[in-house]
Design a protein around this motif. Structure first.
Motif, PDB file in Angstrom:
ATOM      1  N   SER A 210       0.849  -1.184   0.000  1.00 19.70           N
ATOM      2  CA  SER A 210       0.000   0.000   0.000  1.00 19.70           C
ATOM      3  C   SER A 210       0.886   1.236   0.000  1.00 19.70           C
ATOM      4  O   SER A 210       1.972   1.233   0.588  1.00 19.70           O
ATOM      5  CB  SER A 210      -0.907   0.014   1.234  1.00 19.70           C
ATOM      6  N   SER A 211       0.419   2.277  -0.664  1.00 24.53           N
ATOM      7  CA  SER A 211       1.122   3.553  -0.584  1.00 24.53           C
ATOM      8  C   SER A 211       1.115   4.034   0.865  1.00 24.53           C
ATOM      9  O   SER A 211       0.248   3.656   1.663  1.00 24.53           O
ATOM     10  CB  SER A 211       0.451   4.581  -1.492  1.00 24.53           C
ATOM     11  N   THR A 212       2.067   4.871   1.224  1.00 23.96           N
ATOM     12  CA  THR A 212       2.182   5.302   2.613  1.00 23.96           C
ATOM     13  C   THR A 212       2.678   6.742   2.665  1.00 23.96           C
ATOM     14  O   THR A 212       2.903   7.377   1.626  1.00 23.96           O
ATOM     15  CB  THR A 212       3.143   4.370   3.387  1.00 23.96           C
TER      16      THR A 212
ATOM     17  N   GLU B  79       4.327   6.480  -3.186  1.00 24.45           N
ATOM     18  CA  GLU B  79       3.467   5.576  -3.932  1.00 24.45           C
ATOM     19  C   GLU B  79       3.983   4.141  -3.821  1.00 24.45           C
ATOM     20  O   GLU B  79       5.174   3.903  -3.640  1.00 24.45           O
ATOM     21  CB  GLU B  79       3.413   5.997  -5.408  1.00 24.45           C
ATOM     22  N   HIS B  80       3.060   3.199  -3.978  1.00 27.34           N
ATOM     23  CA  HIS B  80       3.464   1.794  -3.815  1.00 27.34           C
ATOM     24  C   HIS B  80       4.480   1.375  -4.873  1.00 27.34           C
ATOM     25  O   HIS B  80       5.292   0.482  -4.614  1.00 27.34           O
ATOM     26  CB  HIS B  80       2.251   0.866  -3.815  1.00 27.34           C
TER      27      HIS B  80
ATOM     28  N   ARG C 244       3.270  13.800 -10.552  1.00 29.27           N
ATOM     29  CA  ARG C 244       2.744  13.831  -9.191  1.00 29.27           C
ATOM     30  C   ARG C 244       2.170  15.199  -8.841  1.00 29.27           C
ATOM     31  O   ARG C 244       1.203  15.316  -8.085  1.00 29.27           O
ATOM     32  CB  ARG C 244       3.849  13.453  -8.200  1.00 29.27           C
TER      33      ARG C 244
END
Length: 481
Positions: free
Chosen positions: A319-321, A329-330, A364
């Motif tokens: 998972s992205s964090t 991003e993941h 982004r």
């Protein structure tokens, strides 16, 4: 029951299943390996019929699912169903030795869906449906007899106590905590794992009665094994320095090409699909030979990592964090994990350009154009920072001011706010460029927001300078909102 794996619509079942066939010389295999690799036990591999069986199975036993229309997703679901039916077929093979008893059971499975599926969906109805589809007259009897006879030797060896692999058709991932074998120890004792070789457990009862719990235990152990590896690798990843170049390398794991082109005083970011199917892969090399592959298997965060020339393989989800409010991003995290493994193996990654870094951060930032120009009038530097502003890199309402004669390389702020923002400062002793927040014109000298290795940068290269400006602009938007 869905799958994250999407297969190329041109993939043929025959080609895939051929790769799963093993040597015909079972005596040699048993001598060499000491256990049985289960051959393909499937009767009907037609993808449309497999999906039809899956839809009925789900609607009857679990939760109904909608029928997929996309060819890639249909292929994935069909292959998933065939993997499930391989396990159903193995259960039947080890439960019924007499043809008449097997045929009677299968016909009852067809006549009574509740009995045919059983509480866990594995009683044999899907196999009975497959055999009926392959029969000439709709009577599965001859197909069932031929199927049982074809696998009679395998059945005998397993029931006589030869261990067999309990892996799924498409599972080749590493397991460190147990050996994925099952063995009949006594008439009503089946063992998962090998005593003295990690975890093992004995299941007592007739095989049809203990089959579901055996499978559940295997899944739980496999997931725990993978989770332990994943946590260990994530922990090692925390010691890996940030790198804006690694962020750009991770863009390959997306099905989109982002390109920056110069149009007079403007930079334009263009985006287009790459036109390729999943998976998307990046590689690490030893003397030019690929030794590690990280593959994103679908549009979700499901990955496969293979290294040591394919001797090791792991599949995982990420998972992205966020860290210090900075999102990761993941795809970046997955590549960082691959980098950790690659460094342990002494591997090198493919280099990326400054333009690729710039495109990654403009993507982004959700910026489509950037204006390049001279310094804006009345630029105010944060307290204690000296240097000369030589250029402005403007993306929307965020301006990255490029400096010279200063340890600060870039000062980033909003047009209408000159007291808060982000500075990118060279830290020679740490060998890094650090991004740090500025609040009320004061540099926050604690933990940097992010860093990137100084030795990866060529500060005389305009593309690298623009990459720093794009990175800083994205960070400013994240930090200031």
């Amino acid at each position: 029951m869905t799958t994250d794996i999407e297969y190329n619509e041109e993939t043929s079942f025959e080609a895939i299943l051929e790769t799963l066939d093993y040597l015909d010389d079972d005596d040699f295999e048993e001598f060499l390996l000491g256990y049985e690799e289960i051959p393909v036990l499937l009767v009907d591999t037609d993808p449309d019929r497999a999906i039809a069986r899956q839809l009925e199975l789900m609607a009857t036993i679990f939760e109904p699912i909608e029928e997929e229309r996309k060819a890639e997703k249909r292929m994935g679901l069909a292959m998933q169903q065939l993997d499930i039916e391989q396990r159903h077929a193995l259960r039947l093979l080890l439960s019924y030795e007499e043809p008449a008893t097997l045929i009677e059971h299968l016909k009852r499975c067809l006549a009574n869906p509740d009995y045919g599926y059983g509480p866990n969906g594995d009683q044999g109805r899907t196999i009975a449906q497959a055999m009926t589809a392959c029969s000439d007259d709709g009577d599965l009897s001859s197909v069932a007899m031929a199927w049982l006879e074809m696998h009679r030797d395998l059945q005998t060896r397993i029931l006589d106590g030869t261990p067999f692999s309990f892996r799924s058709l498409f599972d080749h991932a590493d397991l460190e905590s147990f050996v994925p074998l099952v063995q009949r120890i006594d008439d009503k004792v089946w063992r998962l794992g090998v005593e003295g070789e990690g975890r093992f457990r004995d299941f007592i009862g007739a095989l049809p009665d203990i089959w579901f719990e055996l499978g559940q235990t295997y899944v739980a152990w496999s997931e725990a094994d993978n989770e332990a590896w994943l946590n260990q690798t994530k922990q090692a990843m925390t010691r890996l320095p940030d790198s804006i170049f690694r962020v750009a390398q991770a863009e390959v794991l997306r099905k989109e090409i982002n390109t920056v082109t110069l149009d007079g005083p403007r930079l334009v970011l263009s985006r287009q699909p790459d036109g390729q199917s999943w998976p998307r892969s990046v590689f690490s090399y030893n003397e030019g030979t690929p030794q590690l592959a990280l593959s994103r298997l679908s549009g979700h965060a499901f990955y496969e990592l293979s290294w040591a020339g394919g001797m090791h393989l792991r599949r995982f989800e990420l998972s992205s964090t966020t860290r210090h409010r900075i999102p990761f991003e993941h795809i970046e995290l997955a590549l960082a994990m691959a980098t950790v493994i690659g460094q342990e193996e002494g591997l090198t990654s493919e280099p990326v350009t400054g333009e690729a870094v710039e495109a990654a951060y403009l993507r982004r930032l959700k910026a489509t154009t950037v204006t390049l120009g001279p310094p804006l009038p009345d630029v105010t530097l944060p307290t204690g920072i000296t240097g000369q502003v030589v250029a402005a890199y403007t993306a929307g309402d965020i301006v990255s001011h490029l400096l010279k004669d200063s340890e600060v390389l870039v000062w980033v702020t909003y047009r209408d706010n000159s007291t808060e923002g982000v500075v990118l400062q060279r830290l020679e002793k740490r060998g890094a460029v650090a991004a740090m927040a500025v609040i009320r014109s004061r540099l926050q000298r604690g933990q940097p927001l992010m860093t990137t290795p100084l030795d990866e940068l060529d500060l005389q290269n305009p593309a690298h300078s623009r990459a720093l400006c794009a990175w800083g602009a994205w960070l400013a938007k994240v930090v200031l909102g």
